[in-house]
Scaffold this motif. Structure first.
Motif, PDB file in Angstrom:
ATOM      1  N   LYS A  64       6.021  41.856   3.432  1.00 27.37           N
ATOM      2  CA  LYS A  64       6.239  43.354   3.619  1.00 27.37           C
ATOM      3  C   LYS A  64       7.548  43.768   3.653  1.00 27.37           C
ATOM      4  O   LYS A  64       8.006  42.228   5.051  1.00 27.37           O
ATOM      5  CB  LYS A  64       5.057  44.422   4.293  1.00 27.37           C
ATOM      6  CG  LYS A  64       4.081  44.972   3.398  1.00 27.37           C
ATOM      7  CD  LYS A  64       3.394  45.832   4.131  1.00 27.37           C
ATOM      8  CE  LYS A  64       1.825  46.181   3.430  1.00 27.37           C
ATOM      9  NZ  LYS A  64       1.021  46.996   4.087  1.00 27.37           N
ATOM     10  N   ARG A  65       8.501  44.452   3.078  1.00 25.03           N
ATOM     11  CA  ARG A  65       9.890  44.649   4.187  1.00 25.03           C
ATOM     12  C   ARG A  65       9.746  46.146   4.534  1.00 25.03           C
ATOM     13  O   ARG A  65       8.895  46.614   3.980  1.00 25.03           O
ATOM     14  CB  ARG A  65      10.755  44.803   2.657  1.00 25.03           C
ATOM     15  CG  ARG A  65      10.807  43.595   1.241  1.00 25.03           C
ATOM     16  CD  ARG A  65      11.546  42.137   1.956  1.00 25.03           C
ATOM     17  NE  ARG A  65      11.630  41.457   1.018  1.00 25.03           N
ATOM     18  CZ  ARG A  65      12.482  40.409   1.652  1.00 25.03           C
ATOM     19  NH1 ARG A  65      12.171  39.946   3.080  1.00 25.03           N
ATOM     20  NH2 ARG A  65      11.901  39.635   1.170  1.00 25.03           N
ATOM     21  N   GLU A  66      10.153  46.000   5.543  1.00 23.99           N
ATOM     22  CA  GLU A  66      10.963  47.238   6.413  1.00 23.99           C
ATOM     23  C   GLU A  66      11.620  47.941   5.888  1.00 23.99           C
ATOM     24  O   GLU A  66      12.361  47.351   5.038  1.00 23.99           O
ATOM     25  CB  GLU A  66      11.089  47.124   7.156  1.00 23.99           C
ATOM     26  CG  GLU A  66       9.641  46.641   8.974  1.00 23.99           C
ATOM     27  CD  GLU A  66       8.653  47.108   8.421  1.00 23.99           C
ATOM     28  OE1 GLU A  66       8.888  48.512   8.763  1.00 23.99           O
ATOM     29  OE2 GLU A  66       7.883  46.262   8.600  1.00 23.99           O
TER      30      GLU A  66
END
Length: 67
Positions: A64-66
């Protein structure tokens, strides 16, 4: 590290893998993918690497990318 469940499931679909087959590819118990894909699980890099290797993708493709 947090993995993106949708990205993992999309990679599984591309390879035509079930959760059980993913677990076998990771040399884990057949229920492991359900536990590992549970929302909000913080996984260590080694585990993320095992999932990525089983899916034949780079680990960066499933985390997951912030925003």
């Amino acid at each position: 590290m947090y993995i993106d469940k949708e990205k993992v499931e999309l990679a599984m679909a591309r390879k035509g893998l079930t959760h059980t087959e993913l677990a076998r590819a990771m040399n884990r118990h057949e229920t492991a993918p359900y536990y590992l894909l549970k929302a909000g699980r913080d996984l260590n890099p080694k585990t993320v690497g095992k999932i990525a290797k089983a899916l034949e993708v780079d680990p960066s493709e499933i985390i997951k990318r912030e925003e």
